[in-house]
Design an enzyme around this catalytic site. Sequence first.
Site, PDB file in Angstrom:
ATOM      1  N   SER A 116       0.864  -1.182   0.000  1.00 37.46           N
ATOM      2  CA  SER A 116       0.000   0.000   0.000  1.00 37.46           C
ATOM      3  C   SER A 116       0.896   1.225   0.000  1.00 37.46           C
ATOM      4  O   SER A 116       2.055   1.154   0.420  1.00 37.46           O
ATOM      5  CB  SER A 116      -0.882   0.003   1.260  1.00 37.46           C
ATOM      6  OG  SER A 116      -1.559   1.233   1.422  1.00 37.46           O
ATOM      7  N   TYR A 146      -2.001   0.685  10.606  1.00 35.32           N
ATOM      8  CA  TYR A 146      -1.991  -0.038   9.331  1.00 35.32           C
ATOM      9  C   TYR A 146      -0.659   0.175   8.620  1.00 35.32           C
ATOM     10  O   TYR A 146      -0.067  -0.762   8.078  1.00 35.32           O
ATOM     11  CB  TYR A 146      -3.157   0.460   8.489  1.00 35.32           C
ATOM     12  CG  TYR A 146      -3.312  -0.145   7.123  1.00 35.32           C
ATOM     13  CD1 TYR A 146      -3.656  -1.478   6.955  1.00 35.32           C
ATOM     14  CD2 TYR A 146      -3.169   0.643   5.978  1.00 35.32           C
ATOM     15  CE1 TYR A 146      -3.841  -2.023   5.693  1.00 35.32           C
ATOM     16  CE2 TYR A 146      -3.358   0.112   4.710  1.00 35.32           C
ATOM     17  CZ  TYR A 146      -3.692  -1.221   4.574  1.00 35.32           C
ATOM     18  OH  TYR A 146      -3.869  -1.753   3.316  1.00 35.32           O
TER      19      TYR A 146
END
Length: 231
Positions: free
Chosen positions: A133, A147
Site C-alpha cells: 500500500s 496499518y
Amino acid sequence: MTARPVAMISGASRGIGLAVARRLSADGWALSLGMRKPLVPEGVDPAHTHLSAYEAAVGGEDAWTAATLERFGRIDAIVANAGLMIPKSVIEAEDDDLDAMLAVNVKAPRRLVKAAFEPLAASGRGRVIILASLSGKRVKSEKSGLYSMTKFAAVALSHGIRQAGFEHGIRATAVCPGFVATDMARTVTDRDTALMTDPDELAGVVAMLIGLSNTASVAEFAVNCQLEEQY
C-alpha cells in the site's frame, strides 16, 4: 505438470485479488486460489482453477502449496493479496489490533512464499507480488498509522524475498496503491468510487510485472489516484 504457468493468489474472492484472478485467467494462467469460502469466481476458467480453503490469519500455507503442486505440478507466481485494515492510531490501538494486522499483512505472505520457495526457484523465473500500500511508504493520517506499521513491514518483506530469491530467478515486487475502489477502501474514505483506482487497472499492473524478464526487476511499484508531493 500443466503447460500453463501457475499463480497462487490469496484473497481472491473480491477486490484486487478477484481482479487479478480474472486477468491472469484471461491471460492463460492456471490459478490456485486461497479463499475463506472456496467458490470459483465469475470470470475465471474453472477447468484451470484450483480452490483451497484458506484464511491468512489462521495459516495453512503448507497445505495449500502442497495441494497446488499435486494439482498442477508447478508454481510460477505468488500474489499475496489478502489484507486487513483496522483504522486506529498508534496511540489508541491495543496490541491485539497490531497483532491481527501483522498476522494477515506480514506473517501470512512470508509463510506462503516460504512454503512455495522451492517450486518458485525451480521455475527459473518465479514471481512474487506483495500487495502492500502507499501506507507502506508514508503515514498519511492518524487513523492509518497502525496499518502503515504493518504495510511498511510488508514492503520490507518484499525486499527481503527479492534478496533471498534473486540468484534463483525469483523476482519480488511490492505493489503500493493508494485508494482502490474496493470494499476495504470504502470503509475508510468517503472519496467517490469513480475517483479511486479501478481494481482492473491494478490487475493489469500485476500482469505486467510478473511478465517481465529476469533482467527487468521492479522492486516497488506505486500507484495513486490523487496528487501527492511524492506519490
